[in-house]
Scaffold this motif. Structure first.
Motif, mmCIF file in Angstrom:
data_model
loop_
_atom_site.group_PDB
_atom_site.id
_atom_site.type_symbol
_atom_site.label_atom_id
_atom_site.label_comp_id
_atom_site.label_asym_id
_atom_site.label_seq_id
_atom_site.Cartn_x
_atom_site.Cartn_y
_atom_site.Cartn_z
ATOM 1 N N GLN A 32 -18.904 25.388 -3.222
ATOM 2 C CA GLN A 32 -19.845 24.391 -3.823
ATOM 3 C C GLN A 32 -19.437 24.277 -5.200
ATOM 4 O O GLN A 32 -19.584 23.210 -5.692
ATOM 5 C CB GLN A 32 -21.465 25.002 -3.698
ATOM 6 C CG GLN A 32 -21.971 24.750 -2.205
ATOM 7 C CD GLN A 32 -23.267 25.702 -2.050
ATOM 8 O OE1 GLN A 32 -23.523 26.443 -2.984
ATOM 9 N NE2 GLN A 32 -23.922 25.732 -0.949
ATOM 10 N N ALA A 33 -19.266 25.245 -5.742
ATOM 11 C CA ALA A 33 -18.756 25.290 -7.218
ATOM 12 C C ALA A 33 -17.354 24.252 -7.465
ATOM 13 O O ALA A 33 -17.331 23.420 -8.162
ATOM 14 C CB ALA A 33 -18.510 26.412 -7.931
ATOM 15 N N ALA A 34 -16.691 24.605 -6.301
ATOM 16 C CA ALA A 34 -15.510 23.753 -6.578
ATOM 17 C C ALA A 34 -15.921 22.176 -6.452
ATOM 18 O O ALA A 34 -15.272 21.355 -7.034
ATOM 19 C CB ALA A 34 -14.595 24.237 -5.407
ATOM 20 N N VAL A 275 -3.256 33.176 -18.504
ATOM 21 C CA VAL A 275 -4.165 31.912 -18.367
ATOM 22 C C VAL A 275 -5.642 32.506 -18.156
ATOM 23 O O VAL A 275 -5.766 33.595 -17.679
ATOM 24 C CB VAL A 275 -3.444 31.194 -17.022
ATOM 25 C CG1 VAL A 275 -2.133 30.829 -17.038
ATOM 26 C CG2 VAL A 275 -3.971 32.197 -15.868
ATOM 27 N N PRO A 276 -6.373 31.501 -18.391
ATOM 28 C CA PRO A 276 -7.815 31.990 -18.089
ATOM 29 C C PRO A 276 -8.064 32.322 -16.831
ATOM 30 O O PRO A 276 -7.696 31.817 -15.756
ATOM 31 C CB PRO A 276 -8.606 30.751 -18.652
ATOM 32 C CG PRO A 276 -7.826 29.750 -19.362
ATOM 33 C CD PRO A 276 -6.049 30.117 -19.028
ATOM 34 N N CYS A 277 -8.862 33.317 -16.444
ATOM 35 C CA CYS A 277 -8.967 33.934 -15.150
ATOM 36 C C CYS A 277 -10.707 34.044 -14.930
ATOM 37 O O CYS A 277 -11.101 34.639 -16.017
ATOM 38 C CB CYS A 277 -8.492 35.280 -14.844
ATOM 39 S SG CYS A 277 -6.860 35.192 -14.901
ATOM 40 N N VAL A 278 -11.135 33.148 -14.004
ATOM 41 C CA VAL A 278 -12.593 33.276 -14.058
ATOM 42 C C VAL A 278 -12.939 34.465 -13.072
ATOM 43 O O VAL A 278 -12.465 34.580 -11.961
ATOM 44 C CB VAL A 278 -13.038 31.813 -13.347
ATOM 45 C CG1 VAL A 278 -14.748 32.045 -13.017
ATOM 46 C CG2 VAL A 278 -12.740 30.969 -14.208
ATOM 47 N N LEU A 279 -13.906 35.271 -13.630
ATOM 48 C CA LEU A 279 -14.258 36.479 -12.807
ATOM 49 C C LEU A 279 -15.911 36.378 -12.720
ATOM 50 O O LEU A 279 -16.720 36.776 -13.437
ATOM 51 C CB LEU A 279 -13.723 37.713 -13.697
ATOM 52 C CG LEU A 279 -14.499 39.089 -13.146
ATOM 53 C CD1 LEU A 279 -13.969 39.204 -11.799
ATOM 54 C CD2 LEU A 279 -14.309 40.219 -13.838
ATOM 55 N N CYS A 280 -16.366 35.998 -11.465
ATOM 56 C CA CYS A 280 -17.980 35.848 -11.268
ATOM 57 C C CYS A 280 -17.984 37.005 -10.069
ATOM 58 O O CYS A 280 -17.367 37.191 -9.436
ATOM 59 C CB CYS A 280 -18.163 34.451 -10.777
ATOM 60 S SG CYS A 280 -18.059 32.973 -11.866
ATOM 61 N N LYS A 287 -24.098 27.447 -10.139
ATOM 62 C CA LYS A 287 -24.126 27.307 -11.392
ATOM 63 C C LYS A 287 -23.354 28.029 -12.316
ATOM 64 O O LYS A 287 -22.568 27.572 -13.053
ATOM 65 C CB LYS A 287 -25.553 26.887 -11.810
ATOM 66 C CG LYS A 287 -26.236 25.516 -11.610
ATOM 67 C CD LYS A 287 -27.386 25.458 -12.613
ATOM 68 C CE LYS A 287 -27.874 24.178 -12.454
ATOM 69 N NZ LYS A 287 -29.232 23.848 -13.531
ATOM 70 N N THR A 288 -23.445 29.165 -11.979
ATOM 71 C CA THR A 288 -22.504 30.046 -12.959
ATOM 72 C C THR A 288 -21.143 29.966 -12.548
ATOM 73 O O THR A 288 -20.458 30.011 -13.789
ATOM 74 C CB THR A 288 -22.991 31.502 -12.637
ATOM 75 O OG1 THR A 288 -24.533 31.930 -12.712
ATOM 76 C CG2 THR A 288 -22.043 32.577 -13.174
ATOM 77 N N LYS A 289 -21.011 29.629 -11.273
ATOM 78 C CA LYS A 289 -19.355 29.465 -11.032
ATOM 79 C C LYS A 289 -18.991 28.426 -11.763
ATOM 80 O O LYS A 289 -17.800 28.145 -12.255
ATOM 81 C CB LYS A 289 -19.164 29.464 -9.678
ATOM 82 C CG LYS A 289 -19.231 30.866 -8.998
ATOM 83 C CD LYS A 289 -19.237 30.853 -7.398
ATOM 84 C CE LYS A 289 -18.763 32.291 -6.882
ATOM 85 N NZ LYS A 289 -19.783 33.323 -7.243
ATOM 86 N N LEU A 290 -19.665 27.236 -11.626
ATOM 87 C CA LEU A 290 -19.354 26.064 -12.514
ATOM 88 C C LEU A 290 -19.308 26.253 -13.866
ATOM 89 O O LEU A 290 -18.181 25.600 -14.556
ATOM 90 C CB LEU A 290 -20.320 24.800 -12.055
ATOM 91 C CG LEU A 290 -20.220 23.455 -12.749
ATOM 92 C CD1 LEU A 290 -19.004 22.921 -12.456
ATOM 93 C CD2 LEU A 290 -21.430 22.556 -12.602
#
Length: 300
Positions: A32-34, A275-280, A287-290
């Motif tokens: 969903q975030a993607a 590189v930036p790495c998203v850690l959720c 929404k947090t992931k977005l």
């Protein structure tokens, strides 16, 4: 200056798309975030995961699977490895965690052969909060990676949160080094470290101009009335842009209190990587992931 997380998404969209690759991306929140990231125009997305499960999740959520690049891999750890190696090959700009557990995700980032941590770098975590009870975005660290940072690690974390605040448009970030008290208590490590980092900041040793104060209790950092009552005069008091936490317990409890009790939204990422790495968290909202994806895009 970016004043909300929705403004962050819009600002990133104006910069142009980045390429995000999501490791073990077969859960509904990640997909969903993607989908939202594509619809907001901030990123092109590659999903690495079980293709059959990805297809099922897309069908269940009414999402067009054709908008993604899908790379089949059933094993969660191999998904992380494959995603990172694709980044090294220049096929993506940003790594993001999907359904894989945080320890496996971090193990991949830290892998000495093909990981994403530069030599001698400090791996940390930066989060940007939008809290209904606070008058602006608040950038904090570390709430998720370093359990008990030593002084050198705290200095690195301070630099990460400052650079993130500056990307958000804060010209001179106001940094509060959090401790149990605003008094200098020599027997409390957080007070001593806060005083040292504050001295460094005021001498220009943090790499950029900042307003920095510490030790500061949390109430003084974010509440002007508390600062006035305790007669502490500082440009940081009651108006902090950044909070440096003394340990992971303090930061993590703050994060969960803000999100669960105060209705805060946030974006977060790993700092110090190539590189930036998203850690959720796997339990974080779409929404947090977005917002986390947008924060990472802002950092490219």
């Amino acid at each position: 200056m970016i004043k909300s997380l929705d403004e962050l998404v819009n600002a990133v969209a104006q910069k142009g798309k980045r390429r995000i690759i999501i490791a073990y991306a077969q859960d509904s929140h990640s997909i969903q975030a993607a989908d939202m990231a594509i619809r907001h125009g901030i990123a092109d997305i590659t999903l690495v995961g079980d293709e059959e499960q990805i297809a099922k999740t897309c069908r269940d959520e009414g999402i067009d699977m054709g908008q993604f690049t899908v790379v089949h891999e059933a094993s969660d750890m191999k998904c992380v490895e494959k995603a990172i190696k694709m980044i090294h090959a220049g096929e993506a700009d940003i790594l993001m965690k999907g359904l894989v557990s945080s320890d496996k995700y971090m193990r991949g980032i830290l892998n000495k052969e093909w990981g994403l941590l530069p030599p001698k770098a400090t791996l940390s975590h930066v989060a940007v909060f939008e809290i209904p009870a606070y008058h602006k975005l608040l950038t904090v660290g570390d709430v998720a990676v370093i359990p008990a940072p030593d002084l050198n690690q705290k200095i690195a974390i301070t630099k990460y949160i400052i650079s993130t605040a500056k990307r958000l448009g804060v010209e001179i970030p106001k940094v509060a080094c959090i401790a149990p008290s605003e008094q200098m208590l020599p027997k409390i490590e957080s007070c001593v470290d806060s005083a040292i980092i504050t001295c460094m900041g005021k001498r220009g040793q943090l790499g950029t101009k900042v307003d920095i104060e510490g030790p500061l209790s949390l109430d003084i950092a974010i509440d002007a009335h508390a600062a006035e009552t305790k007669k502490l005069e500082s440009p940081v008091a009651g108006d902090a842009d950044c909070l440096l936490f003394p340990n992971i317990e303090t930061g993590n409890v703050f994060y969960k209190t803000c999100t669960k009790f105060a209705g805060a939204e946030l974006g977060a990422m790993v700092a110090g990587t190539k590189v930036p790495c998203v850690l959720c968290s796997r339990g974080d909202s779409t929404k947090t992931k977005l917002y986390s994806m947008a924060l990472a895009c802002l950092s490219v």
